[in-house]
Design a protein around this motif. Structure first.
Motif, PDB file in Angstrom:
ATOM      1  N   MET A 164      -8.520  -0.664   8.653  1.00 38.90           N
ATOM      2  CA  MET A 164      -8.310  -1.203   7.309  1.00 38.90           C
ATOM      3  C   MET A 164      -9.541  -2.026   6.926  1.00 38.90           C
ATOM      4  O   MET A 164      -9.655  -3.199   7.283  1.00 38.90           O
ATOM      5  CB  MET A 164      -7.036  -2.053   7.249  1.00 38.90           C
ATOM      6  CG  MET A 164      -5.778  -1.225   7.262  1.00 38.90           C
ATOM      7  SD  MET A 164      -4.291  -2.135   6.766  1.00 38.90           S
ATOM      8  CE  MET A 164      -4.042  -3.180   8.178  1.00 38.90           C
ATOM      9  N   ASN A 165     -10.447  -1.389   6.207  1.00 41.11           N
ATOM     10  CA  ASN A 165     -11.741  -1.992   5.911  1.00 41.11           C
ATOM     11  C   ASN A 165     -12.200  -1.725   4.483  1.00 41.11           C
ATOM     12  O   ASN A 165     -13.307  -2.095   4.118  1.00 41.11           O
ATOM     13  CB  ASN A 165     -12.771  -1.457   6.909  1.00 41.11           C
ATOM     14  CG  ASN A 165     -13.929  -2.389   7.103  1.00 41.11           C
ATOM     15  OD1 ASN A 165     -13.815  -3.587   6.894  1.00 41.11           O
ATOM     16  ND2 ASN A 165     -15.051  -1.823   7.482  1.00 41.11           N
ATOM     17  N   LYS A 166     -11.346  -1.061   3.688  1.00 40.50           N
ATOM     18  CA  LYS A 166     -11.726  -0.724   2.310  1.00 40.50           C
ATOM     19  C   LYS A 166     -10.728  -1.330   1.322  1.00 40.50           C
ATOM     20  O   LYS A 166      -9.542  -1.451   1.611  1.00 40.50           O
ATOM     21  CB  LYS A 166     -11.803   0.787   2.136  1.00 40.50           C
ATOM     22  CG  LYS A 166     -12.948   1.411   2.901  1.00 40.50           C
ATOM     23  CD  LYS A 166     -13.203   2.810   2.411  1.00 40.50           C
ATOM     24  CE  LYS A 166     -14.454   3.312   3.069  1.00 40.50           C
ATOM     25  NZ  LYS A 166     -15.429   3.732   2.104  1.00 40.50           N
ATOM     26  N   SER A 167     -11.239  -1.664   0.157  1.00 39.41           N
ATOM     27  CA  SER A 167     -10.402  -2.264  -0.893  1.00 39.41           C
ATOM     28  C   SER A 167      -9.939  -1.201  -1.887  1.00 39.41           C
ATOM     29  O   SER A 167     -10.447  -0.073  -1.900  1.00 39.41           O
ATOM     30  CB  SER A 167     -11.206  -3.327  -1.634  1.00 39.41           C
ATOM     31  OG  SER A 167     -12.232  -2.707  -2.395  1.00 39.41           O
ATOM     32  N   ARG A 225       0.875  -1.170   0.000  1.00 35.47           N
ATOM     33  CA  ARG A 225       0.000   0.000   0.000  1.00 35.47           C
ATOM     34  C   ARG A 225       0.911   1.218   0.000  1.00 35.47           C
ATOM     35  O   ARG A 225       1.801   1.332   0.845  1.00 35.47           O
ATOM     36  CB  ARG A 225      -0.886  -0.008   1.256  1.00 35.47           C
ATOM     37  CG  ARG A 225      -1.922   1.108   1.258  1.00 35.47           C
ATOM     38  CD  ARG A 225      -2.807   1.023   2.473  1.00 35.47           C
ATOM     39  NE  ARG A 225      -2.096   1.547   3.637  1.00 35.47           N
ATOM     40  CZ  ARG A 225      -2.639   1.629   4.847  1.00 35.47           C
ATOM     41  NH1 ARG A 225      -3.860   1.180   5.078  1.00 35.47           N
ATOM     42  NH2 ARG A 225      -1.940   2.127   5.842  1.00 35.47           N
ATOM     43  N   ARG A 230      -9.026  -5.805   1.684  1.00 33.09           N
ATOM     44  CA  ARG A 230      -9.439  -4.664   2.506  1.00 33.09           C
ATOM     45  C   ARG A 230      -8.255  -4.187   3.349  1.00 33.09           C
ATOM     46  O   ARG A 230      -8.112  -4.547   4.503  1.00 33.09           O
ATOM     47  CB  ARG A 230     -10.630  -5.064   3.355  1.00 33.09           C
ATOM     48  CG  ARG A 230     -11.837  -5.347   2.500  1.00 33.09           C
ATOM     49  CD  ARG A 230     -12.999  -5.960   3.208  1.00 33.09           C
ATOM     50  NE  ARG A 230     -13.053  -5.680   4.640  1.00 33.09           N
ATOM     51  CZ  ARG A 230     -13.941  -6.192   5.451  1.00 33.09           C
ATOM     52  NH1 ARG A 230     -14.860  -7.011   4.998  1.00 33.09           N
ATOM     53  NH2 ARG A 230     -13.929  -5.910   6.737  1.00 33.09           N
ATOM     54  N   ILE A 231      -7.418  -3.359   2.709  1.00 38.54           N
ATOM     55  CA  ILE A 231      -6.203  -2.874   3.372  1.00 38.54           C
ATOM     56  C   ILE A 231      -6.089  -1.349   3.370  1.00 38.54           C
ATOM     57  O   ILE A 231      -5.039  -0.809   3.712  1.00 38.54           O
ATOM     58  CB  ILE A 231      -4.938  -3.520   2.759  1.00 38.54           C
ATOM     59  CG1 ILE A 231      -4.820  -3.229   1.271  1.00 38.54           C
ATOM     60  CG2 ILE A 231      -4.913  -5.017   3.034  1.00 38.54           C
ATOM     61  CD1 ILE A 231      -3.509  -3.685   0.652  1.00 38.54           C
ATOM     62  N   PHE A 232      -7.173  -0.675   3.020  1.00 42.03           N
ATOM     63  CA  PHE A 232      -7.196   0.790   3.055  1.00 42.03           C
ATOM     64  C   PHE A 232      -8.120   1.239   4.179  1.00 42.03           C
ATOM     65  O   PHE A 232      -9.147   0.609   4.441  1.00 42.03           O
ATOM     66  CB  PHE A 232      -7.650   1.360   1.704  1.00 42.03           C
ATOM     67  CG  PHE A 232      -6.651   1.128   0.615  1.00 42.03           C
ATOM     68  CD1 PHE A 232      -5.609   2.002   0.387  1.00 42.03           C
ATOM     69  CD2 PHE A 232      -6.744  -0.012  -0.185  1.00 42.03           C
ATOM     70  CE1 PHE A 232      -4.673   1.762  -0.604  1.00 42.03           C
ATOM     71  CE2 PHE A 232      -5.821  -0.262  -1.179  1.00 42.03           C
ATOM     72  CZ  PHE A 232      -4.786   0.631  -1.395  1.00 42.03           C
ATOM     73  N   ASN A 233      -7.746   2.328   4.817  1.00 43.22           N
ATOM     74  CA  ASN A 233      -8.490   2.797   5.983  1.00 43.22           C
ATOM     75  C   ASN A 233      -9.860   3.354   5.628  1.00 43.22           C
ATOM     76  O   ASN A 233     -10.019   4.043   4.615  1.00 43.22           O
ATOM     77  CB  ASN A 233      -7.694   3.872   6.717  1.00 43.22           C
ATOM     78  CG  ASN A 233      -6.425   3.329   7.333  1.00 43.22           C
ATOM     79  OD1 ASN A 233      -6.243   2.116   7.439  1.00 43.22           O
ATOM     80  ND2 ASN A 233      -5.544   4.211   7.747  1.00 43.22           N
ATOM     81  N   ASP A 234     -10.820   3.061   6.511  1.00 43.89           N
ATOM     82  CA  ASP A 234     -12.144   3.665   6.405  1.00 43.89           C
ATOM     83  C   ASP A 234     -12.137   4.959   7.222  1.00 43.89           C
ATOM     84  O   ASP A 234     -11.086   5.402   7.710  1.00 43.89           O
ATOM     85  CB  ASP A 234     -13.248   2.692   6.850  1.00 43.89           C
ATOM     86  CG  ASP A 234     -13.156   2.281   8.309  1.00 43.89           C
ATOM     87  OD1 ASP A 234     -12.422   2.937   9.102  1.00 43.89           O
ATOM     88  OD2 ASP A 234     -13.820   1.289   8.677  1.00 43.89           O
ATOM     89  N   VAL A 259       2.269  -1.155   4.963  1.00 43.92           N
ATOM     90  CA  VAL A 259       1.423  -2.322   4.690  1.00 43.92           C
ATOM     91  C   VAL A 259       2.042  -3.053   3.504  1.00 43.92           C
ATOM     92  O   VAL A 259       2.127  -2.491   2.408  1.00 43.92           O
ATOM     93  CB  VAL A 259      -0.034  -1.926   4.372  1.00 43.92           C
ATOM     94  CG1 VAL A 259      -0.838  -3.155   3.985  1.00 43.92           C
ATOM     95  CG2 VAL A 259      -0.676  -1.207   5.549  1.00 43.92           C
ATOM     96  N   GLY A 289       1.914   2.944   5.870  1.00 47.89           N
ATOM     97  CA  GLY A 289       1.531   2.085   6.982  1.00 47.89           C
ATOM     98  C   GLY A 289       2.690   1.736   7.892  1.00 47.89           C
ATOM     99  O   GLY A 289       2.711   2.152   9.026  1.00 47.89           O
TER     100      GLY A 289
END
Length: 150
Positions: A62-65, A7, A53-57, A140, A138
């Motif tokens: 980390m809940n967004k693709s 990421r 799902r490794i992007f921040n909401d 990440v 991150g």
């Protein structure tokens, strides 16, 4: 097929002093191809990567693709992901696919990711001496091997 997914806040690929690909927020995907890889690996790996799902909401979780954030990607072929270091100090790359096998699979993978994201992605140049610059976000970094999908 092995992929190292990072990421990134930014990434670029330079060949012969010229930037050939550049992105802001998204993924840098290093892709290693071996002789046993096939189109089924491309299908599975592409689907896995764009939906990870490794992007921040909004809450910093980390809940967004990549798909959900409309992020960008750069895909770089990297045969050294298949290095064997069992014997001696010089890695063996015998498992890495030769260009006649690897190039079509690499190009098919690029097309599949583009189709799944519904946008163009950046790439490296297969076999070129590339300089990859990135700011890992991150950090990440995730490694995926299609041989371990079951």
């Amino acid at each position: 097929m092995k992929a190292v997914i990072q990421r990134v806040s930014r990434a670029s690929v330079t060949v012969d002093g010229k930037i050939i690909s550049k992105i802001e927020s998204g993924l840098l995907i290093l892709l290693g191809i071996e002789d046993a890889d096939a189109n089924a690996d491309i299908e599975w790996l592409s689907r896995k990567i764009v939906n990870l799902r490794i992007f921040n909401d909004a809450d910093g979780v980390m809940n967004k693709s990549l798909l959900e954030i409309d992020g960008n990607a750069i895909i770089v072929s990297q045969f050294t992901l298949h290095a064997s270091t069992k014997k001696g100090n010089r890695p063996s790359y015998i498992k890495a696919a030769k260009p006649d096998v690897a190039i079509p699979l690499y190009e098919n993978f690029i097309r599949k990711i583009e189709k799944d994201l519904n946008k163009k992605v950046g790439t490296g140049i297969f076999g070129a001496d590339m300089k990859v610059d990135l700011l890992n976000d991150g950090p990440v970094t995730i490694i995926i091997d299609t041989k371990n999908k079951e």
